[in-house]
Structures are given as structure tokens and as C-alpha cells.
Design a protein around this motif. Structure first.
Motif, PDB file in Angstrom:
ATOM      1  N   THR A 111      40.569  37.349  54.917  1.00  0.00           N
ATOM      2  CA  THR A 111      38.795  37.170  54.858  1.00  0.00           C
ATOM      3  C   THR A 111      38.502  38.417  53.407  1.00  0.00           C
ATOM      4  OG1 THR A 111      38.620  39.160  56.350  1.00  0.00           O
ATOM      5  CG2 THR A 111      38.468  37.124  57.593  1.00  0.00           C
ATOM      6  N   GLY A 112      39.705  38.922  52.794  1.00  0.00           N
ATOM      7  CA  GLY A 112      39.135  39.948  51.494  1.00  0.00           C
ATOM      8  C   GLY A 112      39.852  39.364  50.539  1.00  0.00           C
ATOM      9  N   CYS A 113      39.303  38.096  50.773  1.00  0.00           N
ATOM     10  CA  CYS A 113      39.513  37.850  48.761  1.00  0.00           C
ATOM     11  C   CYS A 113      37.878  37.026  47.910  1.00  0.00           C
ATOM     12  CB  CYS A 113      40.505  36.192  48.799  1.00  0.00           C
ATOM     13  SG  CYS A 113      40.734  35.595  47.148  1.00  0.00           S
ATOM     14  N   ASP A 114      38.115  37.527  47.183  1.00  0.00           N
ATOM     15  CA  ASP A 114      36.638  36.941  46.597  1.00  0.00           C
ATOM     16  C   ASP A 114      36.571  36.483  45.324  1.00  0.00           C
ATOM     17  OD1 ASP A 114      36.357  39.434  46.003  1.00  0.00           O
ATOM     18  OD2 ASP A 114      34.680  40.408  46.467  1.00  0.00           O
ATOM     19  N   GLY A 115      37.705  36.193  44.859  1.00  0.00           N
ATOM     20  CA  GLY A 115      37.721  36.091  43.906  1.00  0.00           C
ATOM     21  C   GLY A 115      38.144  34.478  43.871  1.00  0.00           C
ATOM     22  N   GLU A 116      37.564  33.458  42.560  1.00  0.00           N
ATOM     23  CA  GLU A 116      37.800  32.448  41.856  1.00  0.00           C
ATOM     24  C   GLU A 116      39.213  32.036  41.584  1.00  0.00           C
ATOM     25  OE1 GLU A 116      34.266  30.334  40.654  1.00  0.00           O
ATOM     26  OE2 GLU A 116      32.984  32.426  42.492  1.00  0.00           O
ATOM     27  N   GLN A 117      39.650  32.774  41.050  1.00  0.00           N
ATOM     28  CA  GLN A 117      41.455  32.587  40.671  1.00  0.00           C
ATOM     29  C   GLN A 117      41.812  33.349  41.061  1.00  0.00           C
ATOM     30  OE1 GLN A 117      39.389  32.902  36.387  1.00  0.00           O
ATOM     31  NE2 GLN A 117      38.777  31.026  35.696  1.00  0.00           N
ATOM     32  N   LYS A 119      44.130  35.390  39.708  1.00  0.00           N
ATOM     33  CA  LYS A 119      44.450  36.068  38.557  1.00  0.00           C
ATOM     34  C   LYS A 119      44.072  37.486  39.025  1.00  0.00           C
ATOM     35  CE  LYS A 119      40.305  35.992  35.254  1.00  0.00           C
ATOM     36  NZ  LYS A 119      40.574  35.397  33.889  1.00  0.00           N
ATOM     37  N   ASP A 120      42.542  37.122  40.506  1.00  0.00           N
ATOM     38  CA  ASP A 120      41.277  37.717  40.625  1.00  0.00           C
ATOM     39  C   ASP A 120      41.779  37.797  42.837  1.00  0.00           C
ATOM     40  OD1 ASP A 120      40.088  38.198  38.685  1.00  0.00           O
ATOM     41  OD2 ASP A 120      39.261  36.945  38.766  1.00  0.00           O
ATOM     42  N   CYS A 121      42.859  37.066  43.065  1.00  0.00           N
ATOM     43  CA  CYS A 121      43.088  36.521  44.492  1.00  0.00           C
ATOM     44  C   CYS A 121      43.707  37.880  44.598  1.00  0.00           C
ATOM     45  CB  CYS A 121      44.137  35.704  44.713  1.00  0.00           C
ATOM     46  SG  CYS A 121      44.141  35.299  46.326  1.00  0.00           S
TER      47      CYS A 121
END
Length: 137
Positions: A111-117, A119-121
Motif C-alpha cells: 500500500t506504500g507505492c504511489d509511483g506510476e512508473q 523507477k518510482d515504485c
């Protein structure tokens, strides 16, 4: 008398596993037919059902071996069997505790991922660095 296939179907234990238990000495070598087929008695079926149930509860082969040995002395105290069950209960409770920690950490990462790619995951970053974990799991 049961063939190994019949024994397997009645107990839910696969044929290679039955042979393995024979090799490990948990099951006595079965009688053989004239055609050299294994033949099992109802007592051997019951023993195999006992072994399967013990394995389903997570008991190790050595503990099962000890329980089988204890079972051939029906007039003895049950302290040995009680000890084995208590040790298994303790081991299961430890595993449950570890699994709960793992569940919390995975839920946090998922639930901690707010990246869209990628590289930001956060999932990828958290798996790459144990330092991002909240506690030991």
C-alpha cells in the motif's frame, strides 16, 4: 489386503510417499503377492492414516517415529506424546508470529507505492533495501 494403489486412494497418500515411508521405516515392508505386488493390511492402512494426519499437523518424521514407538506400548504414560504435541504447538505458534510480521510488512509495502512508473515504485525499492522495512520479519 490392499494394493499400493488402493491404499493410496483410501488414505490420500501418494504412492511415492508410501514407498518413502517404507524406506524410512515408518511402515513395515509389506507382504508381497506371487506377482511381487505389495499387499497391505487394514492395520497398515491405519498406520498410514496416522502418519498422514501427523504430517498434516506439521510433525516431522522423527517425531512421528517416536509417536509410533510410543503407541506400541499402550500401558505407558503419555508424557512423551504430550511433549511432542506441545513442542509442535510451540513451533506452530512461532511460525504464526513470523507470518503475522510478514503479513504486516507486505501490507505496508503493497500500500506504500504511489509511483506510476517502476523507477518510482516503492515495492521495488523496499524489496531492494531491507533498510526500508519497519521491523525484522
Amino acid at each position: 489386503m490392499l494394493t499400493i494403489g488402493q491404499l493410496s486412494r483410501r488414505t490420500g497418500v501418494k504412492i511415492p510417499t508410501i514407498r518413502y515411508y517404507e524406506q524410512m521405516g515408518l511402515l513395515a515392508p509389506p507382504e508381497r503377492s506371487e506377482g511381487n505386488q505389495r499387499r497391505y493390511t487394514p492395520e497398515e492402512r491405519d498406520r498410514l492414516a496416522f502418519i498422514k494426519h501427523a504430517r498434516d499437523l506439521g510433525l516431522k518424521i522423527e517425531a512421528i517415529r517416536e509417536l509410533i514407538e510410543l503407541s506400541v506400548h499402550p500401558d505407558q504414560p503419555c508424557a512423551g506424546a504430550d511433549r511432542i504435541a506441545a513442542e509442535q504447538l510451540h513451533a506452530v505458534r512461532e511460525r504464526i508470529g513470523k507470518l503475522r510480521k510478514l503479513e504486516r510488512e507486505l501490507a505496508r509495502i503493497a500500500t506504500g507505492c504511489d509511483g506510476e512508473q517502476i523507477k518510482d515504485c516503492y515495492v521495488i525499492r523496499a524489496l531492494a533495501s531491507h533498510d526500508l522495512c519497519e521491523d525484522e520479519h
